[in-house]
Write an enzyme that holds these catalytic residues in place. Structure first.
Site: not given
Ligand code: FAD
Ligand code: NAI
Length: 475
Positions: A190, A282, A322, A454
């Protein structure tokens, strides 16, 4: 006797904790339940974003960028570095400290706003006259009743069928942020946001990185011109990205992971790596929520069904972040959390989905807001485009980082800004100006007429706006 609250928030990530704070500011008696545990079993508020997402990934992106700069670019500035070394344990320790500072910061904010925090899993038990009964399962089990419930339970990494995450060899975002030694060969499935960010971290630290992407186009959601420019930069850095692949069987052994795959020409290939990160999107998380107990409607992807106002199928139950439709971004979750708290208070909370910015924190950074050129073309909208390269920006030259450009798209008749796309240094910061402009429905001429400091990278934004009218001053 159950504890009564005006608002109970289930989930303490950016959607949930921000909703809780805004609801408390509006005078409600608020509880927040979150089950995330730190290494010692204690609470770790902030959800995916703080614990295994935005914050730790940016900490490692920063550390790895410093390493790359010291190893390859300081010499250009006349700075000699001898005996450059890597202390992975320290780098990961720093990342963990940054995470903990954020966890503790949210606990402090809860105290400050008089929000009652419960550490454990929140589950819908039943609807009652006063609202909904929610049980808390954890070290201190409890039963709460809330008039309004805000569900913010986030998302989990999607695994490939037949290749579950073991977090040792096959890693989700969680394991990808905890690798103790730099893998010689690293595979990623991915080339989305996580694939590019985590691939960049480990490439900078010395891994030979191969990314296998199913789609034939690179970053399909990004403006094509910007994606092309970014791909050129990643190719130059040695990030190997294979497009249009079909991933087959994945086998783990003592020595590593073997991935069978077919390339775009249909030729069978095998990728042998020490570790494999799977970043193929995700899935919304409703595990243990008890949605079925109370009849909370989910869609076919498992997301909670909501309307534009984040109202679910049940009265007084809301869902944000999410776990609902829309982009999985922390700031989108936060905006929805604020809007829902305000709607509960009878106000008119609003989220403008057209101006939610995206940022990919690679080097160069990629950031955009609004529509891409391909979207405008397929919608048949008449537009004007203007671009300005960082190569012609004095500050970018002084920084030694001239990759990329700023691109404006504006309506052909009214000049209203329809989209801004940036690939280059500090794109994550530069995009804010475009978001503000679009929120105020500004024209490209508005930006072109504003005085920009600038020398600054933001002058490239002004120049791209001038380019819409074909009158750049420095290019
Ligand atoms: P979450 O942050 O997932 O929080 C949900 C919480 O609910 C968790 O603590 C979980 O344990 C808790 N929970 C779940 N079910 C229950 C339950 N039944 N009872 C009690 N607690 C529960 N987004 C950006 O905008 N910028 C970025 O740079 C960025 N980088 C990312 C990098 C990575 C590696 C990943 C994986 C994601 C990234 N994201 C980024 C996406 C971002 O993390 C998510 O969009 C964001 O965390 C969503 O917020 P949320 O509150 O919906 O859920
Ligand atoms: P993503 O949706 O950004 O990318 C997934 C990629 O995997 C796509 O290009 C898709 O075509 C590919 N893919 C799907 N199935 C596949 C398969 N079977 N084989 C090969 N390729 C395949 O998802 P990602 O990177 O897992 O991140 C999840 C989400 O977390 C993002 O969409 C974003 O919403 C959030 N995130 C945001 C960040 C930020 O804002 N900087 C940083 C990291 C995550």
């Amino acid at each position: 006797m159950s504890k009564q609250f005006d608002v109970i928030v289930i989930g303490g990530g950016p959607g949930g904790y921000i909703a809780a704070i805004r609801a408390a500011q509006l005078g409600f008696n608020v509880a927040c339940i979150d089950e995330w545990k730190n290494a010692k079993g204690g609470p770790a508020l902030g959800g995916t974003c703080t614990n295994v997402g935005c914050i730790p990934s940016k900490a490692l992106l920063q550390s790895s960028e410093h390493y790359e700069q010291a190893g390859h670019h300081f010499a250009d500035h006349g700075i000699e570095v001898k005996g450059l070394g890597l202390d992975m344990a320290r780098m990961l320790g720093r990342k963990d400290t940054v995470v903990k500072q954020n966890n503790d910061g949210i606990l402090y904010l809860f105290k400050k706003n008089k929000i009652t925090f419960f550490h454990g899993r929140g589950t819908f038990a039943k609807a009652v006259d006063a609202g909904y009964e929610i049980t808390v399962a954890g070290s201190a089990p409890d039963t709460l009743v809330g008039k309004h419930i805000i569900v913010a339970t986030g998302s989990n990494a999607r695994a490939l069928p037949g290749a579950p995450f073991d977090e040792e060899m096959i890693l989700s975002n969680d394991g990808a942020l905890r690798v103790g030694a730099v893998p010689k060969k690293l595979g990623l499935i991915g080339s989305g946001v996580i694939g590019l960010e985590m691939g960049s971290v480990w490439r900078r630290l010395g891994s030979e990185v191969t990314v296998l992407e199913a789609l034939p186009t690179f970053l399909g959601a990004v403006d094509e011109q910007i994606a092309r420019e970014a791909k050129k930069a990643f190719d130059k850095q040695g990030l190997k990205i294979e497009l249009g692949v079909k991933v087959g069987e994945i086998k783990t052994g003592k020595k590593g992971v073997s991935v069978a795959w077919t390339n775009a020409k249909g030729e069978a290939q095998t990728l042998e790596v020490d570790k494999l990160i799977v970043s193929i999107g995700r899935v919304p998380n409703t595990i243990g929520l008890g949605a079925e107990t109370v009849g909370l409607k989910l869609d076919e992807r498992g997301a909670i069904v909501v309307d534009d106002d984040c109202k679910t199928s049940l009265p007084n139950v809301w869902a944000v972040g999410d776990v609902v439709r829309g982009p999985m971004l922390a700031h989108k979750a936060e905006e929805e959390g604020v809007a829902v708290a305000e709607r509960i208070a009878g106000q008119h909370g609003h989220v403008n989905f057209n101006t939610v910015p995206w940022v990919i924190y690679t080097s160069p950074e990629i950031a955009w807001v609004g529509q891409t050129e391909q979207q405008l073309k397929s919608a048949g909208r008449a537009y004007k485009a203007g671009t300005f390269p960082f190569l012609a920006n004095g500050r970018a030259r002084a920084l030694g980082d001239t990759t990329g450009m700023v691109k404006f798209l504006a309506d052909a008749a009214t000049d209203e800004i329809l989209g801004v796309h940036i690939v280059g240094p500090q794109a994550s910061e530069l995009i804010s100006e475009a978001v503000v402009a679009m929120e105020f429905r500004a024209s490209s001429e508005d930006i072109a007429r504003i005085c920009h400091a600038h020398p600054s990278l933001s002058e490239a934004t002004k120049e791209a706006a001038l380019a819409v009218d074909k009158r750049t001053l420095n290019f």
